[in-house]
Write an enzyme that holds these catalytic residues in place. Structure first.
Site, PDB file in Angstrom:
ATOM      1  N   SER A 268      40.460  37.460  41.502  1.00  9.71           N
ATOM      2  CA  SER A 268      40.964  37.201  40.156  1.00  9.71           C
ATOM      3  C   SER A 268      41.729  38.370  39.550  1.00  9.71           C
ATOM      4  O   SER A 268      42.595  38.172  38.700  1.00  9.71           O
ATOM      5  CB  SER A 268      39.810  36.799  39.231  1.00  9.71           C
ATOM      6  OG  SER A 268      38.809  37.799  39.224  1.00  9.71           O
ATOM      7  N   ARG A 269      41.433  39.595  39.958  1.00 10.88           N
ATOM      8  CA  ARG A 269      42.142  40.752  39.408  1.00 10.88           C
ATOM      9  C   ARG A 269      41.966  41.952  40.332  1.00 10.88           C
ATOM     10  O   ARG A 269      41.291  41.873  41.358  1.00 10.88           O
ATOM     11  CB  ARG A 269      41.633  41.088  38.000  1.00 10.88           C
ATOM     12  CG  ARG A 269      40.138  41.253  37.879  1.00 10.88           C
ATOM     13  CD  ARG A 269      39.735  41.436  36.405  1.00 10.88           C
ATOM     14  NE  ARG A 269      38.290  41.448  36.258  1.00 10.88           N
ATOM     15  CZ  ARG A 269      37.536  40.372  36.069  1.00 10.88           C
ATOM     16  NH1 ARG A 269      38.122  39.200  36.006  1.00 10.88           N
ATOM     17  NH2 ARG A 269      36.229  40.458  35.944  1.00 10.88           N
ATOM     18  N   GLY A 270      42.590  43.055  39.973  1.00 10.77           N
ATOM     19  CA  GLY A 270      42.421  44.293  40.710  1.00 10.77           C
ATOM     20  C   GLY A 270      42.776  44.195  42.188  1.00 10.77           C
ATOM     21  O   GLY A 270      43.818  43.667  42.571  1.00 10.77           O
TER      22      GLY A 270
ATOM     23  N   GLY B 298      41.419  42.427  44.673  1.00  9.58           N
ATOM     24  CA  GLY B 298      41.496  41.079  45.226  1.00  9.58           C
ATOM     25  C   GLY B 298      42.801  40.388  44.905  1.00  9.58           C
ATOM     26  O   GLY B 298      43.394  39.702  45.748  1.00  9.58           O
TER      27      GLY B 298
ATOM     28  N   GLY C   4      36.945  36.565  45.566  1.00  9.06           N
ATOM     29  CA  GLY C   4      36.968  37.719  44.676  1.00  9.06           C
ATOM     30  C   GLY C   4      38.402  38.159  44.471  1.00  9.06           C
ATOM     31  O   GLY C   4      38.770  39.289  44.767  1.00  9.06           O
TER      32      GLY C   4
ATOM     33  N   ASP D 100      31.208  30.223  42.442  1.00  8.96           N
ATOM     34  CA  ASP D 100      30.179  31.185  42.068  1.00  8.96           C
ATOM     35  C   ASP D 100      29.470  31.541  43.372  1.00  8.96           C
ATOM     36  O   ASP D 100      28.772  30.708  43.947  1.00  8.96           O
ATOM     37  CB  ASP D 100      29.203  30.569  41.063  1.00  8.96           C
ATOM     38  CG  ASP D 100      28.163  31.568  40.570  1.00  8.96           C
ATOM     39  OD1 ASP D 100      27.929  32.588  41.255  1.00  8.96           O
ATOM     40  OD2 ASP D 100      27.555  31.319  39.501  1.00  8.96           O
TER      41      ASP D 100
ATOM     42  N   TYR E 283      22.506  49.331  44.890  1.00  9.69           N
ATOM     43  CA  TYR E 283      23.843  48.862  45.251  1.00  9.69           C
ATOM     44  C   TYR E 283      24.105  49.097  46.738  1.00  9.69           C
ATOM     45  O   TYR E 283      24.603  48.221  47.446  1.00  9.69           O
ATOM     46  CB  TYR E 283      24.872  49.597  44.404  1.00  9.69           C
ATOM     47  CG  TYR E 283      26.316  49.327  44.747  1.00  9.69           C
ATOM     48  CD1 TYR E 283      26.934  48.140  44.369  1.00  9.69           C
ATOM     49  CD2 TYR E 283      27.090  50.267  45.422  1.00  9.69           C
ATOM     50  CE1 TYR E 283      28.267  47.893  44.670  1.00  9.69           C
ATOM     51  CE2 TYR E 283      28.418  50.044  45.725  1.00  9.69           C
ATOM     52  CZ  TYR E 283      29.004  48.849  45.343  1.00  9.69           C
ATOM     53  OH  TYR E 283      30.333  48.614  45.642  1.00  9.69           O
TER      54      TYR E 283
ATOM     55  N   LYS F 264      25.457  46.716  50.021  1.00  8.59           N
ATOM     56  CA  LYS F 264      26.733  47.016  50.654  1.00  8.59           C
ATOM     57  C   LYS F 264      26.563  47.426  52.114  1.00  8.59           C
ATOM     58  O   LYS F 264      27.344  47.038  52.987  1.00  8.59           O
ATOM     59  CB  LYS F 264      27.469  48.105  49.868  1.00  8.59           C
ATOM     60  CG  LYS F 264      28.197  47.586  48.641  1.00  8.59           C
ATOM     61  CD  LYS F 264      29.296  46.612  49.036  1.00  8.59           C
ATOM     62  CE  LYS F 264      30.055  46.055  47.865  1.00  8.59           C
ATOM     63  NZ  LYS F 264      31.143  45.127  48.288  1.00  8.59           N
TER      64      LYS F 264
END
Length: 315
Positions: A12-14, A16, A10, A79, A172, A176
């Site tokens: 790819s951005r932000g 992570g 995880g 994935d 959610y 979590k």
């Protein structure tokens, strides 16, 4: 490979992306993994791309690490709904770098709404990516930690367990909280088996962090940017957790701000504010319930289903 090897799922951005970059800047060889890929040399996309945009992928993050920071990085697509792909990701990481020292699971699917307004398919997607993806990743990594003489760290992006977290996002929260249960349970396994150099820790933000998810919030209400922190607070806390003694972090469910304050002596968090001079609102409680009971160590007669199935134990 003399560097420690960290796999960030995880990335790819932000948040992570920031974790991957900061670990690489601190001497780690990193594998950045996520589902979305791209051509990192596409001339039509600015480099580096905006960190919270869909133009930021594992390929651009890996290029940032190698080209801009002189670090060591590899991008591998995965994935997390597919156990076969997860197994390949872990084995490929070890094939390339020879070992695995750190596993960070940041992959996640979000849908915050009531049970009535959460479709079953959306619920199933979250469970597949959140607790099931984590479980499959940890399960695939454990044999490689064993080959490394049980020396390693696992970091899970999941919250402390408390009742208010369930409100308005039950589907959610189920996933979590399940991830946090894995942190607690696996930590007990490590202790029971005498694996004194292994630790699993959960971390969660005390204040909302600038990301693709919070970007939608800012678009609707630009003033909400004052309540955001930079993702560097999260990566700083993770680095501190990785450097902390095992007994301090194994089984710990903690917040970025609280860990940095308590264990690192950080008192001023102003540098993390997205809007300079602002005081972002804390979204998490000041204290959390203690989960342990007085009979914590009294298991009674322990049952092991794996041994029962193998016929090694009789009742």
């Amino acid at each position: 490979m003399t560097k420690k090897v960290a796999l960030i799922i995880g990335a790819s951005r932000g948040i992570g992306r920031q974790i991957a970059i900061d670990l690489a800047r601190n001497g780690y060889a990193v594998v950045v993994a996520a589902k979305t890929t791209s051509n990192p040399h596409d001339p039509s996309i600015p480099f580096p791309p905006p960190p919270n945009s869909f133009a930021s992928t594992i390929n651009t993050v890996a290029r940032e690490i190698t080209d801009l920071y002189g670090g060591t990085a590899t991008a591998i697509a995965v994935d997390t709904r597919d156990t076969t792909q997860i197994n390949h990701l872990i084995s490929e990481t070890v094939r390339i770098y020879g070992k695995l020292d750190v596993l960070i699971y940041n992959s996640g699917a979000i849908w915050w709404s009531s049970v009535e307004n959460t479709p079953v398919k959306r619920f199933q997607l979250m469970q597949k990516i959140n607790p099931e993806g984590l479980y499959a990743s940890v399960h695939a990594a454990l044999p490689y930690f064993e080959k490394n003489e049980w020396k390693g760290r696992i970091i899970v992006v999941s919250p402390p367990i408390y009742s208010r977290f369930f409100r308005g996002k039950t589907a959610y929260a189920m996933g979590k909280v399940g991830m946090s249960v894995l942190t607690k349970g696996l930590a007990m396994d490590f202790e029971r088996e005498g694996r004194k150099n292994m630790a699993i820790t959960s971390i969660w933000p005390a204040v909302s962090i600038e990301s693709a998810a919070t970007g939608d919030m800012v678009k609707k209400d630009p003033t909400s940017e004052r309540d955001l922190r930079k993702p560097t607070i999260f990566s700083d806390a993770i680095l501190a957790m990785l450097n902390a003694p095992v007994h301090k972090v194994n089984g710990l469910l903690d917040l970025d701000e609280d860990f940095l304050r308590r264990e690192c002596g950080v008192a001023d968090f102003s540098k993390y504010a997205v809007v300079p001079g602002s005081s972002p609102r804390r979204i998490m409680p000041a204290k959390f319930p203690i989960l342990e009971v007085e009979e914590q160590d009294d298991e009674g007669r322990r049952m092991d289903s794996a041994q029962l199935r193998a016929g090694r134990v009789k009742i």
